[in-house]
Design an enzyme around this catalytic site. Structure first.
Site: not given
Ligand SMILES: Cc1cc2nc3c(=O)[nH]c(=O)nc-3n(C[C@H](O)[C@H](O)[C@H](O)COP(=O)(O)OP(=O)(O)OC[C@H]3O[C@@H](n4cnc5c(N)ncnc54)[C@H](O)[C@@H]3O)c2cc1C
Lengths: 335, 371
Positions: B124, B126, B241
Site C-alpha cells: 500500500g 500510492s 521490485e
Molecule cells: C497497472 C498499474 C499497476 C500499479 N500497481 C501499483 C501497486 O501495486 N502499488 C502502488 O502503490 N501503486 C501502483 N500503481 C500506481 C502507479 O505507481 C502510479 O499510477 C504512478 O506512480 C503514477 O501516479 P499517478 O497515477 O498518480 O499519475 P500522476 O503522478 O498524477 O501523473 C500524471 C502525469 O503527470 C506526469 N508527471 C507527474 N509529475 C511529473 C513531473 N514532476 N515531471 C514531469 N511529468 C510529471 C506523469 O508522468 C504522468 O504523465 C499502479 C498503476 C498502474 C497503472
C-alpha cells in the site's frame, strides 16, 4: 479558396455537439466489462436521434462536409448509437436505386439498417459471404449489393465498446437494386474513409481536451502537472497532430464533394493514412498524461482508445492506405 | 566477460527445469486473477513453487530463503517464462523490506507465511493524491499507547482484494519534513475499519483495489524498523521490485514475439516487407533487452532500474504496435492480444512514469541540473 466551415455548418456543429453530449451521458463504461452500458441506443436516445434528423441527413441535400461535421461530434462524445453505420448503409442503398419509401423509413428510424462490409472492413462487401454488418447495434437488416436483405446475427467480439459489428444471418426479403457502377462505388469508398477520419478527429480531440483539463487540475510536487515541461511537450505534440488531422479531414471531405471520384478516393486515403495513426497516438498519450486513473475501466480514456483503433481499421488502417498510395505515387519501377 | 551460466547456476537451472517438468502441467491452465477459481489456482501454484524452494531464494536461509545471489531469482523468472508457467509471486521486494529492516520478533512472525506463500500480501503505497509524488502521501498513523491508529486511503493496491497482510507506507511523524515523516507498518487486512473496493483496469484485469482505512488499530510491534525510515525502506524496495523480475518479463515478451513470428512464417498472417522488417527489429530489441537485463543483474549501478524500465517500455510498446499492425483489422475483432496491448500502455505509468524515470536518469545519472 475558403477553407473552414461556413456559418450554417458551425451552427450545425453546435447542435450536434449538444445532442451528442447528451447521448453520451446516457452511456457509461461502468465499473467493469460486466457493468458496461449496451452499445444499442435505448428508445429515448433513438427517438432523439431521429428527431434531430441525423439519419436522414445523407438522404437530403447534405454535403460530405456536412456529414463530417456530425460524425466528428459522434467521435468526440464516443456516441454509442449506430449513426455512422446507418449513414453508410443508406447511401449504399440510395446509390443502388432503392425506393424512396425505404429511404424515408430509414431516415425516420423505422427501418434500422447496417452497412454490409468485408470482414476485414476495408470496403463495402460484394456479397454476403465473408462479410459483416458494421456498426449494427440495434439494426435489423443489412443488404447485399444484389438486393438480398439479411437478418443480423449475434454481435462479434470487438475492442470498441460503443459500436458493434454483427454476423450476417439468413436472407430476409429482397430489394430491386442495381449496380451503382465504378464511379459511385468509388464515391462510397471515399465517403466511408472520410467518415472514419471524421470520427477519428473527434475522438482524438476529446482525448486531448480531457488530458489538458486533467493537466490543469492535477497537482503533484506542489504544482499542476501541466506546468511540467515533459507534460507540456507531449500535449503540444498532440495538438500538432489534431490540427494537421483537421486540415486532412477538411480536404478529404471537400474532395469527396468536389473532385472526380478517383481523386476523391486518393484524397480520402491520404487523410486516413495520416489521421489513423495520429489518433491512436493521441489517445495513448492522453492516457499517459492521465496517469493511473487513465488505465481504469471507469475512465473514458480507454473507451476512446478502443474507438480510435476501431475507426482506424474502418475502410483500412494507414498501412492499407499507404499500400494503395504507393502504387499511385511510385509506380512499379525500382522495386 | 561471460554471458553463459556458471556451473552452479546451470545445475540450479537444470534442477528447476526437472521440477517444472514434473509439476507444471496441473497449473498450465486456469491460473490468473479473473475469477475466484483462477485466483485459488494461482495461490496454489505459489505455494507449490515455495514448497519446492523456488520463492525468494535471495533471502537468507534463516528466514526461509536460500541465501543465493539475485541471478538465481532471475533464472527462476526466466525459466518460468520459458516454460510458459504462471509467474512467480511478486513478493521479493516486500520480503527484502522486512528481512532487511524489521526487528527479529516481526520477522519470525510474518516471514514464514510470506515466503511460504501461505499468506498473501499487498503493497500500500500510492494514494489518489500521491502518485508520482509519493512522498506527499497523507495516510496517517497516530500513536496511541502501543498501537497506531490508521486513517486514509490507498489506491492501485495490487492483490488487495484477497491479501491477508498489507505493507503500508504512511505518515506517522507529523512534525517531520515530508520524507522523514514516513514509516512502514505491517497491517492485518482483516482489521476492523478496512474497506476494499475493486478497481478494474482498462483491459478488464481485476487485480487492483482501493483500500480505505478508518481508525484501524495496528500494534506498534508491526512497525518495520523504527518510525521515520519508511521512505528509506521504500527506496530500498524499488531496487528489488524490478531487476530479476525483468528477466521473466523479457521471457514473456519473447513468447509474444515468437507467436507473431510463427504467424508470419506459416503465412497465417500476411505481412509486407516493411512489416516483416519491423517484426525482425522487435526480435533484435528483445535480444538486446535480455542482454541488458542480464548485465544489470551482475553489474548493477544504482539507477539501472530506471534505465531498464525505460528500455522495457520502449521495446514492449513497439512490440505490441507491431503485433497489432500484423493482426490488422482482426486486432479490434476479438484478438486477445488487444488486452495485452492495453496493458503495455500501463508500462509507462506504473512503478514510476516514463517522465519521472527520464528525469531520474537525466538528473541522477547524467548529472543534469534540477529544474
Ligand atoms: C497497472 C498499474 C499497476 C500499479 N500497481 C501499483 C501497486 O501495486 N502499488 C502502488 O502503490 N501503486 C501502483 N500503481 C500506481 C502507479 O505507481 C502510479 O499510477 C504512478 O506512480 C503514477 O501516479 P499517478 O497515477 O498518480 O499519475 P500522476 O503522478 O498524477 O501523473 C500524471 C502525469 O503527470 C506526469 N508527471 C507527474 N509529475 C511529473 C513531473 N514532476 N515531471 C514531469 N511529468 C510529471 C506523469 O508522468 C504522468 O504523465 C499502479 C498503476 C498502474 C497503472
Amino acid at each position: 479558396m475558403e477553407i473552414g466551415l461556413d456559418q450554417d455548418q458551425r451552427a450545425f456543429a453546435e447542435v450536434c455537439a449538444k445532442l451528442a453530449a447528451e447521448l453520451a451521458t446516457r452511456w457509461s463504461p461502468g465499473r467493469g466489462p460486466d457493468d458496461t452500458s449496451p452499445a444499442e441506443p435505448d428508445e429515448v436516445a433513438w427517438s432523439r436521434i431521429v428527431a434531430a434528423g441525423w439519419l436522414a441527413i445523407g438522404l437530403d441535400e447534405a454535403s460530405v462536409v456536412d456529414l463530417t461535421v456530425l460524425v466528428e461530434q459522434l467521435g468526440y462524445h464516443t456516441v454509442p448509437a449506430p449513426v455512422i453505420g446507418t449513414l453508410l448503409a443508406a447511401e449504399r442503398l440510395r446509390l443502388g436505386g432503392a425506393g424512396q419509401d425505404l429511404l424515408d423509413a430509414i431516415g425516420g428510424g423505422e427501418v434500422r439498417v447496417a452497412p454490409l462490409l468485408r470482414r476485414d472492413l476495408t470496403d463495402y462487401a460484394g456479397t454476403a459471404a465473408d462479410a459483416v454488418a458494421w456498426d449494427s447495434a440495434g439494426a435489423e437488416v443489412t443488404h447485399s449489393p444484389d438486393g438480398t436483405g439479411h437478418h443480423l446475427g449475434d454481435p462479434l467480439p470487438g475492442a470498441d465498446l460503443t459500436r458493434r459489428t454483427r454476423a450476417v444471418g439468413p436472407a430476409a426479403g429482397h430489394l430491386a437494386l442495381t449496380d451503382p457502377g465504378t464511379e459511385d462505388r468509388l464515391r462510397l469508398t471515399a465517403l466511408g474513409l472520410t467518415l472514419a477520419t471524421a470520427d477519428l478527429l473527434g475522438v482524438m480531440r476529446a482525448a486531448l481536451d480531457d488530458a489538458v483539463e486533467h493537466a490543469r487540475n492535477r497537482t503533484q510536487f506542489g504544482a499542476p502537472i501541466g506546468s511540467f515541461q515533459a507534460v507540456q511537450q507531449l500535449a503540444a505534440d498532440c495538438l500538432v497532430s489534431v490540427e494537421a488531422s483537421r486540415s486532412a479531414l477538411f480536404h478529404s471531405a471537400w474532395a469527396a464533394d468536389a473532385l472526380p471520384a478517383d481523386e476523391a478516393v486518393a484524397a480520402a486515403r491520404t487523410a486516413k493514412a495520416f489521421v489513423a495513426p495520429a489518433a491512436v497516438e493521441v489517445c495513448e498519450t492522453a492516457i499517459q498524461l492521465l496517469g493511473g486513473i487513465g488505465m481504469t475501466w471507469e475512465s473514458r480514456a480507454h473507451v476512446r482508445l478502443r474507438r480510435a483503433h476501431a475507426s482506424r481499421a474502418l475502410f483500412g488502417d494507414e498501412h492499407h492506405q499507404l499500400r494503395h498510395l504507393t502504387g499511385r505515387l511510385l509506380g512499379e519501377n525500382g522495386r | 566477460m561471460d554471458f553463459a551460466d556458471t556451473p552452479e547456476v546451470a545445475r540450479f537451472r537444470a534442477g528447476l527445469r526437472a521440477w517444472l517438468a514434473g509439476h507444471l502441467d496441473e497449473y498450465r491452465h486456469g491460473t490468473g486473477y479473473h475469477s475466484d477459481a483462477a485466483l485459488a489456482a494461482t495461490l496454489r501454484w505459489h505455494r507449490a513453487l515455495a514448497g519446492a524452494g523456488y520463492v525468494a531464494v535471495s533471502l537468507p536461509a534463516e528466514y526461509g530463503g536460500r541465501g543465493l545471489p539475485d541471478v538465481y531469482e532471475a533464472v527462476i523468472n526466466e525459466e518460468l517464462a520459458r516454460a510458459q508457467a504462471p509467474a512467480a509471486p511478486p513478493i521479493g521486494h516486500i520480503a527484502h523490506a522486512i528481512a532487511d529492516f524489521a526487528g527479529d520478533e516481526l520477522k519470525t512472525r510474518v516471514l514464514p507465511g510470506l515466503l511460504g506463500c501461505t499468506s498473501s500480501w499487498c503493497q500500500g503505497f500510492s494514494e489518489p493524491g500521491a502518485g508520482s509524488d509519493l512522498a506527499s502521501l497523507t495516510t496517517t498513523g497516530r500513536r496511541e499507547g502501543d498501537e497506531y491508529v490508521v486513517d486514509g486511503q490507498k489506491i492501485w493496491t495490487s492483490g488487495a482484494m484477497w491479501a491477508d497482510w498489507c505493507l503500508l507506507l504512511l505518515r506517522t511523524e507529523a512534525d517531520q519534513p515530508r520524507h522523514r515523516g514516513l514509516s512502514m507498518l505491517v497491517v492485518d487486512m482483516t482489521s476492523a475499519g478496512i474497506e476494499r473496493r475493486e478497481i478494474t483496469l482498462a483491459n478488464g484485469s481485476r487485480e487492483f483495489a482501493e483500500v480505505f482505512f478508518d481508525g484501524v488499530r495496528v500494534p506498534a510491534a508491526n512497525l518495520v524498523g523504527q518510525a521515520g525510515i519508511g521512505w528509506r525502506i521504500a527506496m530500498h524496495m524499488l531496487t528489488y521490485e524490478r531487476g530479476p523480475a525483468d528477466m521473466g518479463w523479457v521471457g514473456r515478451l519473447g513468447h509474444v514475439l515468437a507467436a507473431a513470428v510463427e504467424d508470419v512464417r506459416t503465412g497465417r498472417c500476411a505481412a509486407d516487407e516493411p512489416l516483416r522488417r519491423r517484426l525482425v527489429a522487435c526480435a533484435v530489441n528483445i535480444d538486446v533487452l535480455r542482454w541488458q537485463v542480464a548485465r544489470s543483474l551482475v553489474d548493477r549501478a544504482g539507477v539501472a532500474a530506471s534505465v531498464d524500465k525505460l528500455l522495457t517500455t520502449r521495446i514492449e510498446q513497439e512490440l505490441f504496435r507491431v503485433v497489432g499492425d500484423l493482426a490488422g483489422t482482426g486486432f479490434v475483432q476479438g484478438d486477445d492480444r488487444f488486452d495485452e496491448y492495453l496493458w503495455s500502455r500501463a508500462q509507462s505509468i506504473y512503478g514510476g512514469t516514463q517522465q519521472i524515470q527520464r528525469q531520474i536518469v537525466a538528473q541522477r545519472v547524467l548529472g543534469l541540473p534540477r529544474g
